[in-house]
Design a protein around this motif. Structure first.
Motif, PDB file in Angstrom:
ATOM      1  N   ILE A 165       0.812  -1.217   0.000  1.00 43.95           N
ATOM      2  CA  ILE A 165       0.000   0.000   0.000  1.00 43.95           C
ATOM      3  C   ILE A 165       0.846   1.268   0.000  1.00 43.95           C
ATOM      4  CG2 ILE A 165      -1.996  -1.100   1.083  1.00 43.95           C
ATOM      5  CD1 ILE A 165      -1.118   0.062   3.755  1.00 43.95           C
ATOM      6  N   LYS A 166       2.136   1.127   0.267  1.00 43.73           N
ATOM      7  CA  LYS A 166       2.998   2.298   0.295  1.00 43.73           C
ATOM      8  C   LYS A 166       4.454   1.864   0.191  1.00 43.73           C
ATOM      9  CE  LYS A 166       4.227   6.651   1.283  1.00 43.73           C
ATOM     10  NZ  LYS A 166       3.946   7.808   0.413  1.00 43.73           N
ATOM     11  N   THR A 167       5.225   2.598  -0.566  1.00 40.77           N
ATOM     12  CA  THR A 167       6.673   2.430  -0.577  1.00 40.77           C
ATOM     13  C   THR A 167       7.289   3.725  -0.078  1.00 40.77           C
ATOM     14  OG1 THR A 167       6.741   0.800  -2.376  1.00 40.77           O
ATOM     15  CG2 THR A 167       8.721   2.102  -2.001  1.00 40.77           C
ATOM     16  N   ILE A 168       8.040   3.614   1.009  1.00 46.90           N
ATOM     17  CA  ILE A 168       8.681   4.784   1.612  1.00 46.90           C
ATOM     18  C   ILE A 168      10.110   4.869   1.100  1.00 46.90           C
ATOM     19  CG2 ILE A 168       9.259   5.969   3.752  1.00 46.90           C
ATOM     20  CD1 ILE A 168       7.228   4.133   5.172  1.00 46.90           C
ATOM     21  N   LYS A 169      10.418   5.981   0.435  1.00 45.23           N
ATOM     22  CA  LYS A 169      11.770   6.215  -0.066  1.00 45.23           C
ATOM     23  C   LYS A 169      12.196   7.624   0.322  1.00 45.23           C
ATOM     24  CE  LYS A 169      13.277   4.175  -3.663  1.00 45.23           C
ATOM     25  NZ  LYS A 169      13.667   3.784  -5.040  1.00 45.23           N
ATOM     26  N   ALA A 170      13.458   7.767   0.657  1.00 48.61           N
ATOM     27  CA  ALA A 170      14.002   9.075   1.014  1.00 48.61           C
ATOM     28  C   ALA A 170      15.475   9.075   0.649  1.00 48.61           C
ATOM     29  CB  ALA A 170      13.801   9.357   2.499  1.00 48.61           C
ATOM     30  N   PRO A 171      15.805   9.354  -0.606  1.00 50.55           N
ATOM     31  CA  PRO A 171      17.186   9.247  -1.075  1.00 50.55           C
ATOM     32  C   PRO A 171      18.130  10.214  -0.367  1.00 50.55           C
ATOM     33  CG  PRO A 171      15.634   9.386  -2.905  1.00 50.55           C
ATOM     34  CD  PRO A 171      14.866   9.723  -1.676  1.00 50.55           C
ATOM     35  N   ILE A 172      19.333   9.757  -0.103  1.00 46.71           N
ATOM     36  CA  ILE A 172      20.342  10.598   0.522  1.00 46.71           C
ATOM     37  C   ILE A 172      20.715  11.764  -0.388  1.00 46.71           C
ATOM     38  CG2 ILE A 172      22.270   9.205  -0.337  1.00 46.71           C
ATOM     39  CD1 ILE A 172      23.691   9.762   2.347  1.00 46.71           C
ATOM     40  N   GLU A 173      20.571  11.582  -1.698  1.00 46.54           N
ATOM     41  CA  GLU A 173      20.878  12.662  -2.630  1.00 46.54           C
ATOM     42  C   GLU A 173      19.914  13.832  -2.471  1.00 46.54           C
ATOM     43  OE1 GLU A 173      21.977   8.775  -4.771  1.00 46.54           O
ATOM     44  OE2 GLU A 173      20.348   9.526  -3.504  1.00 46.54           O
ATOM     45  N   THR A 174      18.676  13.526  -2.059  1.00 49.61           N
ATOM     46  CA  THR A 174      17.666  14.569  -1.876  1.00 49.61           C
ATOM     47  C   THR A 174      17.882  15.332  -0.585  1.00 49.61           C
ATOM     48  OG1 THR A 174      16.070  13.265  -3.143  1.00 49.61           O
ATOM     49  CG2 THR A 174      15.186  15.018  -1.739  1.00 49.61           C
ATOM     50  N   ASN A 175      18.187  14.608   0.477  1.00 50.16           N
ATOM     51  CA  ASN A 175      18.431  15.242   1.784  1.00 50.16           C
ATOM     52  C   ASN A 175      19.480  14.430   2.535  1.00 50.16           C
ATOM     53  OD1 ASN A 175      18.412  16.337   4.359  1.00 50.16           O
ATOM     54  ND2 ASN A 175      16.182  16.584   4.432  1.00 50.16           N
ATOM     55  N   PRO A 176      20.714  14.896   2.599  1.00 53.15           N
ATOM     56  CA  PRO A 176      21.782  14.149   3.269  1.00 53.15           C
ATOM     57  C   PRO A 176      21.654  14.112   4.787  1.00 53.15           C
ATOM     58  CG  PRO A 176      22.582  16.283   2.555  1.00 53.15           C
ATOM     59  CD  PRO A 176      21.216  16.134   1.974  1.00 53.15           C
ATOM     60  N   ASN A 177      20.664  14.839   5.329  1.00 52.98           N
ATOM     61  CA  ASN A 177      20.471  14.860   6.781  1.00 52.98           C
ATOM     62  C   ASN A 177      19.321  13.970   7.240  1.00 52.98           C
ATOM     63  OD1 ASN A 177      22.544  16.842   7.287  1.00 52.98           O
ATOM     64  ND2 ASN A 177      21.145  18.378   6.447  1.00 52.98           N
ATOM     65  N   LYS A 178      18.404  13.646   6.320  1.00 52.22           N
ATOM     66  CA  LYS A 178      17.296  12.742   6.628  1.00 52.22           C
ATOM     67  C   LYS A 178      17.096  11.835   5.426  1.00 52.22           C
ATOM     68  CE  LYS A 178      14.568  15.781   9.665  1.00 52.22           C
ATOM     69  NZ  LYS A 178      13.239  16.443   9.829  1.00 52.22           N
ATOM     70  N   PHE A 179      17.439  10.555   5.577  1.00 52.41           N
ATOM     71  CA  PHE A 179      17.384   9.675   4.409  1.00 52.41           C
ATOM     72  C   PHE A 179      17.209   8.229   4.831  1.00 52.41           C
ATOM     73  CE2 PHE A 179      21.797  10.133   5.717  1.00 52.41           C
ATOM     74  CZ  PHE A 179      22.263   8.823   5.736  1.00 52.41           C
ATOM     75  N   ILE A 180      16.856   7.404   3.853  1.00 53.38           N
ATOM     76  CA  ILE A 180      16.804   5.942   4.005  1.00 53.38           C
ATOM     77  C   ILE A 180      17.741   5.366   2.953  1.00 53.38           C
ATOM     78  CG2 ILE A 180      15.356   3.875   3.808  1.00 53.38           C
ATOM     79  CD1 ILE A 180      12.959   5.685   4.566  1.00 53.38           C
ATOM     80  N   MET A 181      18.689   4.549   3.385  1.00 58.12           N
ATOM     81  CA  MET A 181      19.646   3.943   2.457  1.00 58.12           C
ATOM     82  C   MET A 181      20.054   2.574   2.987  1.00 58.12           C
ATOM     83  SD  MET A 181      23.262   5.509   1.029  1.00 58.12           S
ATOM     84  CE  MET A 181      24.151   5.349   2.594  1.00 58.12           C
ATOM     85  N   TYR A 182      19.989   1.571   2.135  1.00 52.06           N
ATOM     86  CA  TYR A 182      20.343   0.191   2.496  1.00 52.06           C
ATOM     87  C   TYR A 182      19.659  -0.252   3.800  1.00 52.06           C
ATOM     88  CZ  TYR A 182      24.376   1.866  -0.298  1.00 52.06           C
ATOM     89  OH  TYR A 182      25.198   2.467  -1.230  1.00 52.06           O
ATOM     90  N   PRO A 183      18.352  -0.055   3.970  1.00 50.94           N
ATOM     91  CA  PRO A 183      17.717  -0.400   5.246  1.00 50.94           C
ATOM     92  C   PRO A 183      17.669  -1.906   5.480  1.00 50.94           C
ATOM     93  CG  PRO A 183      16.055   0.174   3.643  1.00 50.94           C
ATOM     94  CD  PRO A 183      17.378   0.477   2.996  1.00 50.94           C
ATOM     95  N   HIS A 184      18.001  -2.304   6.664  1.00 50.11           N
ATOM     96  CA  HIS A 184      18.009  -3.714   7.050  1.00 50.11           C
ATOM     97  C   HIS A 184      17.174  -3.916   8.308  1.00 50.11           C
ATOM     98  CE1 HIS A 184      19.435  -7.384   8.980  1.00 50.11           C
ATOM     99  NE2 HIS A 184      19.913  -7.786   7.810  1.00 50.11           N
ATOM    100  N   GLY A 185      17.678  -3.445   9.449  1.00 51.49           N
ATOM    101  CA  GLY A 185      16.941  -3.599  10.696  1.00 51.49           C
ATOM    102  C   GLY A 185      15.747  -2.659  10.761  1.00 51.49           C
ATOM    103  N   ILE A 186      14.710  -3.091  11.490  1.00 49.59           N
ATOM    104  CA  ILE A 186      13.526  -2.256  11.693  1.00 49.59           C
ATOM    105  C   ILE A 186      12.936  -2.572  13.057  1.00 49.59           C
ATOM    106  CG2 ILE A 186      12.023  -3.930  10.525  1.00 49.59           C
ATOM    107  CD1 ILE A 186      10.303  -1.561   9.598  1.00 49.59           C
ATOM    108  N   SER A 187      12.460  -1.543  13.740  1.00 52.35           N
ATOM    109  CA  SER A 187      11.776  -1.722  15.016  1.00 52.35           C
ATOM    110  C   SER A 187      10.713  -0.645  15.146  1.00 52.35           C
ATOM    111  CB  SER A 187      12.769  -1.638  16.178  1.00 52.35           C
ATOM    112  OG  SER A 187      12.162  -2.038  17.398  1.00 52.35           O
ATOM    113  N   ILE A 188       9.610  -0.987  15.802  1.00 50.64           N
ATOM    114  CA  ILE A 188       8.483  -0.061  15.937  1.00 50.64           C
ATOM    115  C   ILE A 188       7.993  -0.039  17.385  1.00 50.64           C
ATOM    116  CG2 ILE A 188       6.049   0.318  15.314  1.00 50.64           C
ATOM    117  CD1 ILE A 188       6.681  -0.631  12.507  1.00 50.64           C
ATOM    118  N   ASP A 189       7.696   1.155  17.880  1.00 55.00           N
ATOM    119  CA  ASP A 189       7.005   1.334  19.157  1.00 55.00           C
ATOM    120  C   ASP A 189       5.650   1.934  18.823  1.00 55.00           C
ATOM    121  OD1 ASP A 189       5.986   2.265  21.615  1.00 55.00           O
ATOM    122  OD2 ASP A 189       8.011   2.472  22.447  1.00 55.00           O
TER     123      ASP A 189
END
Length: 407
Positions: A165-189
């Motif tokens: 239902i959704k693909t979340i992408k945030a390239p480092i090229e777009t914002n080097p201070n907030k990005f998603i790159m090579y994501p592996h681990g995930i945790s949610i509260d």
């Protein structure tokens, strides 16, 4: 005055309610709780898949595979998961279709058998890694390859019907201070409405390395902050797993660094609604350890962390964070990775440790060690490399999750 149960008591009560199989090995309600699902890599040119294996060293069938389901050549199944209510079984994969739902049943003796696998459409997302299931029916999955770019990576959001239902992408090229790159681990509260993912390594293991974790709003999917989890901006530590401690646990985020070989910690800040900066809480290299990988919590509220080099599992006390007190070190084999907890037929509390990391040289023993969590004694070892021509990639219980908390 209200009486408050100690956290350790609450852990045990919650664990029993969620997955009773881990404490019922001595009765007849769950006679097969020492049988486990494993993802495996075929070393003989055949198809990779998932299997059911007996891991009680006290059983005459110790190490025997009773059911096997082939997924395909080059599929490389990677992580096994139950959904939120433990009624559905999934495996992610580094190849093939990247995500599969696994259908199981029981034979005439009540033993679990593997029936079929259904490939789930992951859209443009490639190289499936970790999943987190939430109480509202969604699940979030990290894709280390994203859509295949050099500095790519994405998070797929699926509904209960396995629809993306959704693909979340945030390239480092777009914002080097907030990005998603090579994501592996995930945790949610869920109570905080926060999700965190790690930035590990490019899927080809050479083209790029991460050294951060990124915090997101789990409902709006907005990126809130990207944290450095490394000694410096040039230290390519490769955070691999992240754990947002929640409930009765102290409110911290923990992260392991694959190439750094360390454990990092960040406290939750109520005023900002985010976590503060990460600091190193355990230096693996100073202890002769490297490749810090998985984090699990057992029914006693203890944290287990695997170190693939030289093959150890360290057990920590979580009651005095940010101080992480080392309680004991358990021996495994090179490539110590995923874990599952259970009781042997005689009632010994043990952990099964899967020893293999991506078939990397010197990290691919291909064994599963069964270790007494109290004495540290290795009660038995199964060598899948020599016995079956396969390498175990991950492990999970057949009667429900084989741990209290994983991520």
């Amino acid at each position: 005055m209200k009486t408050r149960l100690k956290p350790s008591v609450l852990f045990i009560i919650s664990f029993i309610l969620f997955t009773s199989c881990q404490n019922d090995n001595d009765n007849q309600d769950h006679p097969h709780s020492s049988l486990f699902f494993i993802d495996y890599r075929n070393l003989e040119g055949g198809k990779d898949g998932i299997a059911v294996i007996e891991l009680d060293p006290e059983s005459t069938d110790f190490g025997s595979i009773s059911s096997k389901l082939e997924l395909g050549i080059g599929v490389l199944p990677h992580h096994i998961y139950y959904n939120y209510d433990a009624k559905k079984l999934y495996t992610t994969a580094l190849g093939g279709s990247y995500l599969y739902q696994i259908k199981t049943d029981k034979d005439h003796n009540g033993s679990p058998i593997l029936i079929s696998a259904k490939a789930i459409n992951t859209g443009e997302n490639t190289v499936g890694e970790n999943i987190f299931f939430t109480s509202d029916g969604r699940y979030f999955m990290t894709f280390m390859g994203g859509s295949g770019g050099l500095k790519d990576g994405s998070i797929g959001v699926f509904n209960a019907d396995n629809q993306l239902i959704k693909t979340i992408k945030a390239p480092i090229e777009t914002n080097p201070n907030k990005f998603i790159m090579y994501p592996h681990g995930i945790s949610i509260d869920e109570k905080k409405g926060l999700m965190m993912v790690s930035s590990t390594i490019h899927p080809d293991l050479t083209s790029g390395f991460g050294n951060t974790c990124t915090l997101l709003d789990m409902n709006t999917y907005e990126l809130k902050e990207t944290y450095q989890v490394a000694d410096s901006s040039t230290d390519l530590s490769s955070p691999v797993e992240v754990l947002l401690l929640r409930g009765e646990f102290p409110q911290y985020a923990l992260a392991t660094t694959m190439l750094g070989g360390d454990i990092w910690i960040a406290p939750f800040n109520e005023s900002t609604g985010k976590y503060n900066a990460f600091t190193k809480v355990f230096d693996g290299s100073s202890q002769g350890l490297g490749w810090a990988l998985e984090m699990y919590i057992d029914t006693n509220g203890k944290l287990y962390v695997s170190f693939a080099e030289p093959g150890k599992v360290l057990v920590f006390d979580l009651s005095n964070l940010p101080h992480l007190k080392l309680l004991k070190t358990l021996n495994a084999d090179k490539g110590a990775h995923h874990m599952a907890f259970f009781k042997t037929k005689s009632g010994k509390e043990v952990v099964a440790i899967q020893n293999n990391l991506l078939n990397l040289p010197n990290l691919n023993s291909g064994t599963i060690s069964v270790v007494d969590i109290h004495t540290g004694e290795t009660l038995g070892t199964v060598n899948l490399r020599t016995r079956y021509g396969m390498l175990p990639e991950s492990i999970e219980g057949t009667n429900g999750p084989g741990n209290y908390m994983h991520h």
